[in-house]
Enzyme design. Sequence first.
Site, PDB file in Angstrom:
ATOM      1  N   HIS A  13      12.218  26.407  26.913  1.00 53.11           N
ATOM      2  CA  HIS A  13      12.882  27.165  25.843  1.00 53.11           C
ATOM      3  C   HIS A  13      14.328  27.482  26.195  1.00 53.11           C
ATOM      4  O   HIS A  13      14.917  28.410  25.640  1.00 53.11           O
ATOM      5  CB  HIS A  13      12.102  28.454  25.528  1.00 53.11           C
ATOM      6  CG  HIS A  13      10.764  28.164  24.905  1.00 53.11           C
ATOM      7  ND1 HIS A  13       9.762  29.095  24.804  1.00 53.11           N
ATOM      8  CD2 HIS A  13      10.248  27.015  24.388  1.00 53.11           C
ATOM      9  CE1 HIS A  13       8.701  28.549  24.221  1.00 53.11           C
ATOM     10  NE2 HIS A  13       8.961  27.278  23.970  1.00 53.11           N
ATOM     11  N   GLN A  64       8.384  28.913  29.906  1.00 53.52           N
ATOM     12  CA  GLN A  64       8.842  29.213  28.540  1.00 53.52           C
ATOM     13  C   GLN A  64       9.926  30.294  28.610  1.00 53.52           C
ATOM     14  O   GLN A  64      10.530  30.636  27.617  1.00 53.52           O
ATOM     15  CB  GLN A  64       7.679  29.709  27.676  1.00 53.52           C
ATOM     16  CG  GLN A  64       6.532  28.731  27.569  1.00 53.52           C
ATOM     17  CD  GLN A  64       5.330  29.378  26.921  1.00 53.52           C
ATOM     18  OE1 GLN A  64       5.149  29.328  25.701  1.00 53.52           O
ATOM     19  NE2 GLN A  64       4.479  29.999  27.729  1.00 53.52           N
ATOM     20  N   SER A  71       0.602  33.986  26.318  1.00 52.95           N
ATOM     21  CA  SER A  71      -0.423  34.173  25.272  1.00 52.95           C
ATOM     22  C   SER A  71      -0.851  32.823  24.697  1.00 52.95           C
ATOM     23  O   SER A  71      -1.808  32.735  23.940  1.00 52.95           O
ATOM     24  CB  SER A  71       0.144  35.054  24.154  1.00 52.95           C
ATOM     25  OG  SER A  71       1.307  34.430  23.603  1.00 52.95           O
ATOM     26  N   CYS A 101      38.416  26.912  20.270  1.00 55.72           N
ATOM     27  CA  CYS A 101      38.545  26.575  18.832  1.00 55.72           C
ATOM     28  C   CYS A 101      38.167  27.730  17.916  1.00 55.72           C
ATOM     29  O   CYS A 101      38.208  27.603  16.693  1.00 55.72           O
ATOM     30  CB  CYS A 101      37.641  25.369  18.525  1.00 55.72           C
ATOM     31  SG  CYS A 101      35.899  25.810  18.452  1.00 55.72           S
ATOM     32  N   CYS A 112      32.705  23.310  18.817  1.00 58.91           N
ATOM     33  CA  CYS A 112      33.201  22.219  19.680  1.00 58.91           C
ATOM     34  C   CYS A 112      32.264  21.910  20.838  1.00 58.91           C
ATOM     35  O   CYS A 112      32.496  20.966  21.583  1.00 58.91           O
ATOM     36  CB  CYS A 112      34.599  22.587  20.212  1.00 58.91           C
ATOM     37  SG  CYS A 112      34.575  23.875  21.480  1.00 58.91           S
ATOM     38  N   ILE A 163      13.337  32.445  29.628  1.00 59.76           N
ATOM     39  CA  ILE A 163      14.781  32.116  29.550  1.00 59.76           C
ATOM     40  C   ILE A 163      15.583  32.993  30.520  1.00 59.76           C
ATOM     41  O   ILE A 163      16.786  33.073  30.447  1.00 59.76           O
ATOM     42  CB  ILE A 163      15.283  32.347  28.098  1.00 59.76           C
ATOM     43  CG1 ILE A 163      14.981  33.788  27.638  1.00 59.76           C
ATOM     44  CG2 ILE A 163      14.682  31.321  27.154  1.00 59.76           C
ATOM     45  CD1 ILE A 163      15.536  34.148  26.268  1.00 59.76           C
TER      46      ILE A 163
HETATM   47  N1  APR Z   1       0.517  39.769  34.474  1.00 57.78           N
HETATM   48  C1  APR Z   1      -0.183  38.801  33.828  1.00 57.78           C
HETATM   49  N2  APR Z   1      -0.150  38.635  32.477  1.00 57.78           N
HETATM   50  C2  APR Z   1       0.611  39.502  31.777  1.00 57.78           C
HETATM   51  C3  APR Z   1       1.361  40.542  32.379  1.00 57.78           C
HETATM   52  C4  APR Z   1       1.287  40.659  33.788  1.00 57.78           C
HETATM   53  N3  APR Z   1       1.956  41.616  34.462  1.00 57.78           N
HETATM   54  N4  APR Z   1       2.011  41.235  31.394  1.00 57.78           N
HETATM   55  C5  APR Z   1       1.687  40.635  30.223  1.00 57.78           C
HETATM   56  N5  APR Z   1       0.851  39.610  30.442  1.00 57.78           N
HETATM   57  C6  APR Z   1       0.318  38.649  29.471  1.00 57.78           C
HETATM   58  C7  APR Z   1       0.014  39.240  28.105  1.00 57.78           C
HETATM   59  O1  APR Z   1      -1.349  39.642  28.048  1.00 57.78           O
HETATM   60  C8  APR Z   1       0.264  38.054  27.181  1.00 57.78           C
HETATM   61  O2  APR Z   1      -0.916  37.283  26.987  1.00 57.78           O
HETATM   62  O3  APR Z   1       1.357  37.705  29.260  1.00 57.78           O
HETATM   63  C9  APR Z   1       1.271  37.190  27.935  1.00 57.78           C
HETATM   64  C10 APR Z   1       2.666  37.233  27.325  1.00 57.78           C
HETATM   65  O4  APR Z   1       2.557  36.638  26.042  1.00 57.78           O
HETATM   66  P1  APR Z   1       3.847  36.595  25.102  1.00 57.78           P
HETATM   67  O5  APR Z   1       4.499  37.915  25.070  1.00 57.78           O
HETATM   68  O6  APR Z   1       3.412  35.966  23.812  1.00 57.78           O
HETATM   69  O7  APR Z   1       4.858  35.610  25.866  1.00 57.78           O
HETATM   70  P2  APR Z   1       4.845  34.024  25.900  1.00 57.78           P
HETATM   71  O8  APR Z   1       3.452  33.488  25.908  1.00 57.78           O
HETATM   72  O9  APR Z   1       5.747  33.634  27.008  1.00 57.78           O
HETATM   73  O10 APR Z   1       5.560  33.653  24.503  1.00 57.78           O
HETATM   74  C11 APR Z   1       5.861  32.301  24.282  1.00 57.78           C
HETATM   75  O11 APR Z   1       7.138  32.926  22.332  1.00 57.78           O
HETATM   76  O12 APR Z   1       8.716  34.249  21.292  1.00 57.78           O
HETATM   77  C12 APR Z   1       8.505  33.052  21.912  1.00 57.78           C
HETATM   78  O13 APR Z   1      10.180  31.791  22.940  1.00 57.78           O
HETATM   79  C13 APR Z   1       9.370  32.935  23.119  1.00 57.78           C
HETATM   80  O14 APR Z   1       8.895  31.785  25.194  1.00 57.78           O
HETATM   81  C14 APR Z   1       8.376  32.718  24.256  1.00 57.78           C
HETATM   82  C15 APR Z   1       7.155  32.176  23.524  1.00 57.78           C
HETATM   83 ZN    ZN Z   2      34.780  25.774  20.438  1.00 56.32          ZN
END
Ligand code: APR
Ligand code: ZN
Length: 252
Positions: free
Chosen positions: A122, A104, A196, A157, A133, A106
């Site tokens: 994503h 997920q 998450s 453009c 364009c 980027i």
């Molecule tokens: N090791 C393991 N897990 C971790 C660590 C770590 N060092 N640090 C954080 N986490 C866990 C957190 O507990 C949380 O559950 O990683 C998870 C990150 O969750 P989010 O911040 O919600 O990220 P993500 O699940 O990738 O979000 C999904 O939401 O905003 C959109 O497009 C965005 O791709 C993203 C999507």
């Molecule tokens: Zn253009």
Amino acid sequence: MKSNDILMAGLKEAVAAGGVVAFTGAGVSAESGIPTYRGTGGFWTQYDPDKYAAIDYFLTDPSYYWSFFRDVRRDLLHKARPNPAHTALAEMERRGLLEAVITQNIDGLHQAAGSRRVIELHGSNRRFSCLDCGREYALAEAEAALEKELPPRCGECGGVLRPGIVFFGEMLPARAVDEAHDLARRARLLLVIGSSLVVYPAAQIPLIAKTSGARLALVNDEPTPADDLADWIVRGKAGEVMPELVREKPPA
Ligand code: APR
Ligand code: ZN
């Protein structure tokens, strides 16, 4: 929950059997210095995603996104390096144990770590294009245009440039979704790292894998809604847990 080392031994064995597909979220890049989105210090605790990450807001006022990119994202893209979790996944692929990483994220860190098959559900913050364009821009070109003006404009453009990421309110790239679903259906083990699992449709992947017969492992430092589906839950930091899963037994 079994004690961690018995748990890890079982998961290590399942990884060593191959047919693994990884599904990663922002937590896998946290130890590379990139904030996650939710939880303490997460992007969405400081920046309003409805303004910074929603397509309709971007189209009405792109300067919100572009100021966030200029002041926050750009530096992270240049400074962040793969951490041991990224390299462990690349090693799993090198050993033929891992089919692909569905991410997920980027940030491009899986590719930077050497992972060859990465499906970016994503999109990527390293690719840009012109809203009018469609001309594509690499990161350096978009940054050069951003030096000139905010929001940056197309050299052909004059249209506004947009990042190659999927904004809230946009469809995920169909080809990436199809490939991810196919991998999830064929996986023997789906290894979810640092997500998450609250953002759909990406968060469907673990369920697709599980209902197609895969075993499910969650490496995450907090509980997720998929916990009761999981065969293994490893609470911990991805950068510490993942290298453990690929550490070869010392010769007897
Ligand atoms: N090791 C393991 N897990 C971790 C660590 C770590 N060092 N640090 C954080 N986490 C866990 C957190 O507990 C949380 O559950 O990683 C998870 C990150 O969750 P989010 O911040 O919600 O990220 P993500 O699940 O990738 O979000 C999904 O939401 O905003 C959109 O497009 C965005 O791709 C993203 C999507
Ligand atoms: Zn253009």
